[in-house]
Design a protein around this motif. Structure first.
Motif, PDB file in Angstrom:
ATOM      1  N   UNK A   1      -2.754   3.611 -13.865  1.00 32.90           N
ATOM      2  CA  UNK A   1      -2.228   4.799 -13.118  1.00 32.90           C
ATOM      3  C   UNK A   1      -3.134   6.076 -13.191  1.00 32.90           C
ATOM      4  N   UNK A   2      -4.296   5.642 -14.049  1.00 38.08           N
ATOM      5  CA  UNK A   2      -5.517   6.770 -14.049  1.00 38.08           C
ATOM      6  C   UNK A   2      -5.884   7.319 -12.837  1.00 38.08           C
ATOM      7  N   UNK A   3      -6.063   6.212 -11.961  1.00 39.85           N
ATOM      8  CA  UNK A   3      -6.511   6.832 -10.769  1.00 39.85           C
ATOM      9  C   UNK A   3      -5.582   6.053  -9.671  1.00 39.85           C
ATOM     10  N   UNK A   4      -5.844   6.288  -8.384  1.00 37.10           N
ATOM     11  CA  UNK A   4      -5.050   5.782  -7.482  1.00 37.10           C
ATOM     12  C   UNK A   4      -4.811   4.451  -7.093  1.00 37.10           C
TER      13      UNK A   4
ATOM     14  N   UNK B   1      -0.435  11.660  -9.744  1.00 40.99           N
ATOM     15  CA  UNK B   1      -1.618  12.390  -9.261  1.00 40.99           C
ATOM     16  C   UNK B   1      -1.723  13.678  -9.923  1.00 40.99           C
ATOM     17  N   UNK B   2      -0.750  14.180 -10.673  1.00 42.96           N
ATOM     18  CA  UNK B   2      -0.797  15.427 -11.466  1.00 42.96           C
ATOM     19  C   UNK B   2      -1.978  15.424 -12.212  1.00 42.96           C
ATOM     20  N   UNK B   3      -2.151  14.341 -13.048  1.00 42.03           N
ATOM     21  CA  UNK B   3      -3.402  14.095 -14.032  1.00 42.03           C
ATOM     22  C   UNK B   3      -4.688  13.341 -13.654  1.00 42.03           C
TER      23      UNK B   3
ATOM     24  N   UNK C   1       2.003  16.918  -1.376  1.00 44.82           N
ATOM     25  CA  UNK C   1       1.976  17.324  -2.713  1.00 44.82           C
ATOM     26  C   UNK C   1       1.747  18.706  -3.070  1.00 44.82           C
ATOM     27  N   UNK C   2       0.751  19.302  -2.223  1.00 38.76           N
ATOM     28  CA  UNK C   2       0.205  20.592  -2.237  1.00 38.76           C
ATOM     29  C   UNK C   2       1.251  21.584  -1.938  1.00 38.76           C
ATOM     30  N   UNK C   3       2.114  21.176  -0.844  1.00 41.06           N
ATOM     31  CA  UNK C   3       2.777  22.099  -0.342  1.00 41.06           C
ATOM     32  C   UNK C   3       4.163  22.073  -1.117  1.00 41.06           C
ATOM     33  N   UNK C   4       4.579  21.377  -1.674  1.00 37.63           N
ATOM     34  CA  UNK C   4       5.763  21.302  -2.804  1.00 37.63           C
ATOM     35  C   UNK C   4       5.487  21.692  -4.400  1.00 37.63           C
ATOM     36  N   UNK C   5       4.446  21.282  -4.794  1.00 39.71           N
ATOM     37  CA  UNK C   5       4.171  21.402  -6.102  1.00 39.71           C
ATOM     38  C   UNK C   5       2.896  22.422  -6.385  1.00 39.71           C
TER      39      UNK C   5
ATOM     40  N   UNK D   1       0.884  -1.338   0.013  1.00 44.77           N
ATOM     41  CA  UNK D   1       0.021  -0.038   0.064  1.00 44.77           C
ATOM     42  C   UNK D   1       0.864   1.323   0.119  1.00 44.77           C
ATOM     43  N   UNK D   2       1.876   1.395   0.898  1.00 41.49           N
ATOM     44  CA  UNK D   2       2.788   2.511   0.910  1.00 41.49           C
ATOM     45  C   UNK D   2       3.550   2.868  -0.262  1.00 41.49           C
ATOM     46  N   UNK D   3       4.023   1.628  -1.058  1.00 39.63           N
ATOM     47  CA  UNK D   3       4.779   1.702  -2.314  1.00 39.63           C
ATOM     48  C   UNK D   3       3.719   2.157  -3.344  1.00 39.63           C
ATOM     49  N   UNK D   4       2.667   1.830  -3.448  1.00 37.04           N
ATOM     50  CA  UNK D   4       1.519   2.328  -4.385  1.00 37.04           C
ATOM     51  C   UNK D   4       1.402   3.825  -4.072  1.00 37.04           C
ATOM     52  N   UNK D   5       1.126   4.203  -2.806  1.00 35.13           N
ATOM     53  CA  UNK D   5       0.745   5.385  -2.624  1.00 35.13           C
ATOM     54  C   UNK D   5       1.998   6.601  -2.852  1.00 35.13           C
ATOM     55  N   UNK D   6       3.165   6.061  -2.705  1.00 41.70           N
ATOM     56  CA  UNK D   6       4.419   6.898  -2.873  1.00 41.70           C
ATOM     57  C   UNK D   6       4.415   7.053  -4.604  1.00 41.70           C
ATOM     58  N   UNK D   7       4.451   5.782  -5.145  1.00 39.22           N
ATOM     59  CA  UNK D   7       4.433   5.891  -6.730  1.00 39.22           C
ATOM     60  C   UNK D   7       3.494   6.952  -7.603  1.00 39.22           C
ATOM     61  N   UNK D   8       2.343   6.668  -6.867  1.00 43.88           N
ATOM     62  CA  UNK D   8       1.161   7.765  -7.506  1.00 43.88           C
ATOM     63  C   UNK D   8       1.392   9.170  -7.005  1.00 43.88           C
ATOM     64  N   UNK D   9       1.772   9.387  -5.851  1.00 43.41           N
ATOM     65  CA  UNK D   9       1.905  10.803  -5.471  1.00 43.41           C
ATOM     66  C   UNK D   9       3.267  11.364  -6.274  1.00 43.41           C
ATOM     67  N   UNK D  10       4.065  10.514  -6.662  1.00 45.76           N
ATOM     68  CA  UNK D  10       5.359  11.113  -7.241  1.00 45.76           C
ATOM     69  C   UNK D  10       5.019  11.495  -8.613  1.00 45.76           C
TER      70      UNK D  10
END
Length: 496
Positions: free
Chosen positions: A258-261, A244-246, A284-288, A232-241
């Motif tokens: 990767x169309x959705x989380x 998530x932008x699209x 994500x919001x604080x950095x990008x 779960x944490x690997x998927x979360x990290x990969x998606x937020x990297x």
């Protein structure tokens, strides 16, 4: 620990660590595999199907490993919870579990509570599985004044979370940027310290099997879902990297991994906290910077909360034929119609592709769920509870509150009917037919002009004829309002 099909949340571990330190007592972490969750439902379907059973086992194996790293362990037990726990807990013990909100789980709780009281064991509930803590909601304690419609609910719990329009062009508006600080959510608890959960000395913990001998064929799945917090944490990290932008633009794509989380299976099983996802979004919001994508994913997390609180408010109504409003319906569809739907043989490609994906992998996108639910109830006129029951058995991300409340909404038993045009939706969300060809090999040779309506072609000889007249979809518009609709998001986040 909790005994249903949800892995213990970190709040339970935090409370156990706190009591162990204060009282200088050992901590026994137990997971009870209750046979009632593997029985056949009243509609003849296993309540927990092969995909979810395998995911649960993998999650328990991962949890046991993580606990051993903390000098602790997990004790698996099979049996009825109200019988297992009294045998394990001596007088003066404290049982800590996640707080349940739905009928069957509460019935077991009542039976267990009576048995524990007889032998002097106390019980503490911990609220979990939602972004907002129940005590932090701006409603009465029993939620009796909570709105039954999502938008008023969202406006009450998150008034700062606003969007000027459904499609937000760049540069994003100032209103969207407010999502960075607009919500007040309790922070995640840290992992227990090593040695903070001391084990009882007289317990033999044993091992878990690493796999079940179950027919799980997932080679064509659009994504992989190994159980456990690590995955779960690997998927979360990969998606937020990056992906998530699209999210705002791609979330309805049914084929892109990767169309959705696709975090829903881990969220539903408690391997991942919804607040952990929220905190990752804030980073994500604080950095990008905040964006339409971070807004809509936050929105999706709120939808997930909404359905759990709805289940808490309405109790057993979410399982009754008449739903929230007690409406009496004459179901004209029966076993034949349900068989066509459940096996993906309706003759409508969007419905069939999604139902075959579910049966083969345990997954279906939110877009697919809305369409197949509408088709079963409003076009085939089959009792909605059969659809909810089927999803309960097959969905990897099955969550009792989200699944059953969503189906109540799909059946229009909350006061609002949303009927989907499955032909128009197919053309809109799979314009090139790539998703249809992936799951319907008998239609691979059809052109874009015919793949969404194969009955118009003379070449779809191996595909079933439409089970209902296509004319009924000719003029029907899609009766939903895009992002702002809390529709049939069965199974936690559903599409996400």
């Amino acid at each position: 620990m909790t005994y249903d099909a949800t892995i213990p949340l970190r709040l339970v571990l935090h409370r156990a660590e706190e009591l162990a330190r204060r009282c200088d007592k050992p901590v026994l972490l137990v997971y009870v595999i209750d046979p009632r969750y593997f029985e056949t439902s009243p509609f003849g379907v296993p309540r927990t199907g092969a995909f979810r059973a395998q995911f649960l086992l993998e999650s328990l194996v991962d949890l046991k490993k993580n606990l051993k790293d903390l000098q602790s362990d997990l004790l698996p037990r099979s049996g009825r919870a109200e019988e297992v726990f009294p045998e394990l807990l001596p007088r003066g013990s404290v049982l800590i579990t996640q707080q349940e909100v739905t009928r069957d789980e509460l019935r077991v709780d009542d039976a267990l509570r009576r048995n524990l009281e007889e032998q002097g064991v106390s019980w503490e509930y911990c609220w979990g599985l939602t972004l907002f803590h129940k005590e932090d909601l701006p409603f009465q304690g029993d939620l009796s004044n909570m709105p039954d419609v999502f938008t008023p609910f969202k406006n009450a719990v998150a008034p700062e979370l606003k969007c000027a329009c459904n499609q937000i062009p760049a540069p994003y508006s100032e209103e969207i940027k407010k999502t960075e600080t607009g919500l007040r959510i309790r922070p995640c608890f840290p992992a227990p310290a090593r040695g903070a959960l001391p084990l009882p000395k007289s317990i033999e913990f044993g091992d878990l099997p690493t796999a079940l001998d179950l027919p799980c064929e997932t080679s064509r799945a659009v994504a992989g879902w190994p159980g456990g917090e690590g995955a779960a944490l690997r998927r979360l990290e990969d998606y937020m990297a990056g992906p998530i932008e699209t999210y705002a633009e791609t979330k309805n794509n049914m084929l892109d991994p990767f169309a959705s989380t696709k975090l829903a299976p881990w969220l539903s099983n408690g391997c991942l906290s919804v607040r952990r996802v929220f905190e990752a979004l804030r980073r994500v919001e604080s950095t990008r910077g905040a964006s339409a994508s971070t807004y809509w994913l936050t929105f999706a997390l709120l939808v997930r909360d909404f359905f759990r609180f709805m289940a808490c408010k309405h109790g057993s109504k979410i399982f009754l034929e008449g739903g929230l409003n007690g409406k009496r319906i004459q179901w004209t569809g029966g076993d034949h119609e349900f068989r066509l739907w459940s096996t993906g043989q309706t003759g409508y490609p969007l419905v069939d592709a999604n139902m075959r994906e579910l049966r083969s992998t345990g997954w279906m996108s939110n877009r697919g769920r809305q369409n197949v639910a509408s088709f079963l109830v409003l076009d085939l006129h089959v009792d909605w509870r059969r659809g909810a029951d089927w999803f309960e058995s097959y969905l990897l991300d099955y969550d009792v509150a989200s699944n059953w409340t969503n189906w109540v909404f799909a059946a229009g038993l909350n006061g609002r009917v949303n009927r989907f045009n499955v032909v128009k939706q197919s053309k809109q969300y799979d314009p090139d037919g790539d998703y249809l060809r992936h799951w319907l090999p008998e239609l691979q040779h059809l052109s874009i002009d015919h793949i969404h309506e194969p009955w118009r072609s003379t070449e779809a000889l191996n595909y079933p004829a439409p089970c209902v007249a296509p004319e009924r979809f000719a003029e029907r518009k899609v009766s939903h309002n895009g992002h702002g609709r809390a529709g049939c998001r069965s199974g936690a986040i559903g599409e996400d």
